[in-house]
Design a protein around this motif. Sequence first.
Motif, short mmCIF file in Angstrom:
data_model
loop_
_atom_site.label_atom_id
_atom_site.label_comp_id
_atom_site.label_asym_id
_atom_site.label_seq_id
_atom_site.Cartn_x
_atom_site.Cartn_y
_atom_site.Cartn_z
N LYS A 237 -9.26 -16.82 24.46
CA LYS A 237 -9.50 -18.23 24.14
C LYS A 237 -10.44 -18.37 22.95
O LYS A 237 -10.24 -19.19 22.06
CB LYS A 237 -10.12 -18.93 25.36
N GLU A 238 -11.48 -17.56 22.97
CA GLU A 238 -12.50 -17.62 21.92
C GLU A 238 -11.91 -17.29 20.55
O GLU A 238 -12.32 -17.87 19.53
CB GLU A 238 -13.61 -16.62 22.26
N ARG A 239 -10.98 -16.37 20.51
CA ARG A 239 -10.45 -15.91 19.23
C ARG A 239 -9.15 -16.60 18.83
O ARG A 239 -8.60 -16.32 17.77
CB ARG A 239 -10.23 -14.40 19.30
N ALA A 240 -8.66 -17.48 19.69
CA ALA A 240 -7.41 -18.18 19.38
C ALA A 240 -7.63 -19.25 18.31
O ALA A 240 -8.76 -19.70 18.09
CB ALA A 240 -6.86 -18.83 20.66
N ILE A 241 -6.55 -19.65 17.65
CA ILE A 241 -6.64 -20.76 16.71
C ILE A 241 -6.95 -22.04 17.48
O ILE A 241 -6.76 -22.11 18.70
CB ILE A 241 -5.34 -20.94 15.91
N TYR A 242 -7.41 -23.06 16.76
CA TYR A 242 -7.63 -24.38 17.36
C TYR A 242 -6.32 -25.15 17.22
O TYR A 242 -5.98 -25.60 16.13
CB TYR A 242 -8.78 -25.07 16.62
N PRO A 243 -5.56 -25.31 18.29
CA PRO A 243 -4.25 -25.94 18.17
C PRO A 243 -4.33 -27.38 17.66
O PRO A 243 -5.29 -28.10 17.95
CB PRO A 243 -3.71 -25.91 19.60
N LYS A 244 -3.32 -27.78 16.89
CA LYS A 244 -3.31 -29.12 16.32
C LYS A 244 -2.69 -30.15 17.25
O LYS A 244 -3.02 -31.34 17.18
CB LYS A 244 -2.53 -29.12 14.99
N ASN A 245 -1.77 -29.70 18.09
CA ASN A 245 -1.03 -30.65 18.92
C ASN A 245 -0.57 -29.95 20.19
O ASN A 245 -0.84 -28.77 20.42
CB ASN A 245 0.15 -31.23 18.14
N GLU A 246 0.18 -30.68 21.01
CA GLU A 246 0.61 -30.14 22.29
C GLU A 246 1.50 -28.91 22.14
O GLU A 246 1.34 -27.93 22.87
CB GLU A 246 1.35 -31.22 23.09
N GLN A 247 2.42 -28.94 21.19
CA GLN A 247 3.32 -27.80 21.02
C GLN A 247 2.54 -26.54 20.68
O GLN A 247 2.76 -25.48 21.27
CB GLN A 247 4.36 -28.09 19.93
N GLN A 248 1.63 -26.64 19.71
CA GLN A 248 0.82 -25.47 19.37
C GLN A 248 -0.06 -25.04 20.54
O GLN A 248 -0.27 -23.85 20.77
CB GLN A 248 -0.07 -25.79 18.16
N ASN A 249 -0.55 -26.02 21.27
CA ASN A 249 -1.44 -25.71 22.39
C ASN A 249 -0.72 -24.93 23.48
O ASN A 249 -1.25 -23.96 24.03
CB ASN A 249 -2.02 -27.01 22.95
N ILE A 250 0.49 -25.34 23.78
CA ILE A 250 1.28 -24.63 24.79
C ILE A 250 1.61 -23.21 24.33
O ILE A 250 1.54 -22.24 25.09
CB ILE A 250 2.56 -25.41 25.14
N ILE A 251 1.96 -23.07 23.05
CA ILE A 251 2.27 -21.74 22.51
C ILE A 251 1.05 -20.82 22.61
O ILE A 251 1.16 -19.67 23.06
CB ILE A 251 2.75 -21.85 21.04
#
Length: 305
Positions: A237-251
Amino acid sequence: MCTSFQLKSSDGGLVFARTMDWHPFKAEALVLPKNYEWTSVYNGKKMTNPYAILGVGNSEMRLHADISDGVNEYGLAAQKLTFSNQSDYASEGEAGKIQLAAFEFLLWLLGNCRSIEDVRQKIDTVQLMTDENSTFKFGRNDLHFSATDSSGQMINIEPHGGRLIISNNSIGVVTNAPKFEREVEKLTTYMDLNILTEPSVKNNNPNQISTGSFNGKPVFPGGFTLTSRFIRAAVYKERAIYPKNEQQNIIEAWHILNGVTVPKSEGRSGTYTVYRSAVEVTSRRLYLQTYEDLNVQVYRFPEEL
């Protein structure tokens, strides 16, 4: 053995994801409508949930559906996880309180609370019981619970001394460990947690809880122990990108789940990741992937609840 975490996106969304690590059972997406009626296995009391629920569970349980995780129509999301033989339930009911078997709590919670603050207000009205004086003998279910909502708060709910105790979860990860504070302490071996030393410091990415420096820190552990999964989920979680939207967040959430998923094994035990699921609290969508299916199915509340 389950792993749960929340992941926020820059558009204000929040995904609450988990692995369900257990013996095989029939898991399916369920929609329980407003005013869903059910009967508690503890004392045969009739219940009515005012709020609709979209979740994962088993519809073939006696007297009511069994919900393992999900979101309700107001965006409160919650999950139940095993608790490593540490559950302390009540044996005698108190007048004026609702008595439930532990596995029924999530069905009550999502059907009767709108938010984390609502949970805080109502938590003392419920008792989780042993089956010593129950109508039906349901055995022992060692469970604790995790919940979040659009405010971004994440809480742990644990049964201690016959009461349900709420604690804040600033890490955004929980597994089955009976001592959450001890897991956080172990995590400090692998990252410097500024959320503990400087809780007022806000990162541009709210999913990040450390200083961002991993210099001199050991490589995070493998394996499927409670601590190993907790640490891996937190580091991913710490090293993941900051998702822009729901689709990116789920991925992103699914890739983090890949790192804590437990495969079937003939030499270890009969438990494995029966399914992975996630809910988005703003859109109220449910994402579900069972072990035998490489596809992620998406479910929504019906347009008219």
